[in-house]
Design a protein around this motif. Sequence first.
Motif, PDB file in Angstrom:
ATOM      1  N   HIS A  39      54.035 -23.591  -8.655  1.00 17.06           N
ATOM      2  CA  HIS A  39      54.703 -22.928  -7.538  1.00 17.06           C
ATOM      3  C   HIS A  39      55.821 -23.807  -6.987  1.00 17.06           C
ATOM      4  O   HIS A  39      55.630 -25.013  -6.769  1.00 17.06           O
ATOM      5  CB  HIS A  39      53.701 -22.584  -6.428  1.00 17.06           C
ATOM      6  CG  HIS A  39      54.239 -21.573  -5.484  1.00 17.06           C
ATOM      7  ND1 HIS A  39      55.087 -21.904  -4.452  1.00 17.06           N
ATOM      8  CD2 HIS A  39      54.073 -20.234  -5.427  1.00 17.06           C
ATOM      9  CE1 HIS A  39      55.414 -20.805  -3.798  1.00 17.06           C
ATOM     10  NE2 HIS A  39      54.807 -19.777  -4.365  1.00 17.06           N
ATOM     11  N   PRO A  40      57.000 -23.237  -6.763  1.00 18.47           N
ATOM     12  CA  PRO A  40      58.146 -24.013  -6.256  1.00 18.47           C
ATOM     13  C   PRO A  40      57.862 -24.776  -4.960  1.00 18.47           C
ATOM     14  O   PRO A  40      58.404 -25.868  -4.763  1.00 18.47           O
ATOM     15  CB  PRO A  40      59.225 -22.950  -6.047  1.00 18.47           C
ATOM     16  CG  PRO A  40      58.880 -21.876  -7.019  1.00 18.47           C
ATOM     17  CD  PRO A  40      57.372 -21.857  -7.073  1.00 18.47           C
ATOM     18  N   SER A  47      63.471 -33.297  -7.681  1.00 18.25           N
ATOM     19  CA  SER A  47      64.907 -33.230  -7.988  1.00 18.25           C
ATOM     20  C   SER A  47      65.303 -31.773  -8.220  1.00 18.25           C
ATOM     21  O   SER A  47      64.448 -30.912  -8.442  1.00 18.25           O
ATOM     22  CB  SER A  47      65.217 -34.056  -9.236  1.00 18.25           C
ATOM     23  OG  SER A  47      64.675 -33.407 -10.378  1.00 18.25           O
ATOM     24  N   ASP A  48      66.606 -31.509  -8.195  1.00 18.58           N
ATOM     25  CA  ASP A  48      67.091 -30.143  -8.422  1.00 18.58           C
ATOM     26  C   ASP A  48      66.658 -29.622  -9.791  1.00 18.58           C
ATOM     27  O   ASP A  48      66.274 -28.465  -9.923  1.00 18.58           O
ATOM     28  CB  ASP A  48      68.617 -30.086  -8.291  1.00 18.58           C
ATOM     29  CG  ASP A  48      69.080 -30.172  -6.847  1.00 18.58           C
ATOM     30  OD1 ASP A  48      68.238 -30.000  -5.939  1.00 18.58           O
ATOM     31  OD2 ASP A  48      70.288 -30.405  -6.629  1.00 18.58           O
ATOM     32  N   SER A  54      60.521 -25.708 -12.154  1.00 13.42           N
ATOM     33  CA  SER A  54      59.370 -25.125 -11.471  1.00 13.42           C
ATOM     34  C   SER A  54      59.591 -23.631 -11.234  1.00 13.42           C
ATOM     35  O   SER A  54      58.677 -22.817 -11.446  1.00 13.42           O
ATOM     36  CB  SER A  54      59.128 -25.843 -10.143  1.00 13.42           C
ATOM     37  OG  SER A  54      58.156 -25.169  -9.398  1.00 13.42           O
ATOM     38  N   MET A  55      60.804 -23.272 -10.823  1.00 14.73           N
ATOM     39  CA  MET A  55      61.126 -21.860 -10.579  1.00 14.73           C
ATOM     40  C   MET A  55      61.040 -21.066 -11.886  1.00 14.73           C
ATOM     41  O   MET A  55      60.475 -19.968 -11.913  1.00 14.73           O
ATOM     42  CB  MET A  55      62.528 -21.732  -9.985  1.00 14.73           C
ATOM     43  CG  MET A  55      62.886 -20.324  -9.600  1.00 14.73           C
ATOM     44  SD  MET A  55      62.027 -19.786  -8.121  1.00 14.73           S
ATOM     45  CE  MET A  55      63.028 -20.573  -6.893  1.00 14.73           C
TER      46      MET A  55
END
Length: 173
Positions: A39-40, A47-48, A54-55
């Motif tokens: 889950h985000p 980090s981005d 994750s997304m």
Amino acid sequence: MANLSGFDNYFALFDLTPAFKIQREALEAAYLAVQKEVHPDKHASASDAQKRASMQMATLVNTAYRTLKQPISRGLYLCDLHGIDPQLETNTAMPTEFLMQQMAWREALEEAGSDTTQLEILYKEVNEARTRLLHQVEETMDVAHNYTEAAKHLRALLFVEKFTEELEEAMAA
């Protein structure tokens, strides 16, 4: 613990044996466990690149869950895993008996109009046919491992599902 390396196989993602008949509770539990891991929100301080990963993983997990949750999409997915194209758009050929049954149901729906008793009788009959088809898909996939034959049953099941939706709309009206 779920297998997060199973990106190319939804069953592996949830650590489930690939089969048409699955335990709904096992799927639910595996989904919740994997979703919790990816889950985000859990990666908010990452980090981005990690947030993006994750997304993407959360999206994959949701897609996998939706696919395996529904019998028809699960069956179609299994056909795909075994290299069988169910030809949903190009092969609409059905046995004569099945087509006659479809016509009889449509006539019964039309004749029933808003008679709830008749609609309920028809709904029970259609639901029994749906149950039989689901059993046939299960047998041809999980026992006989004949995915070509299972694809035929899945195409028929799609017809029955569509009619069931029409019937439910008539019952709700």
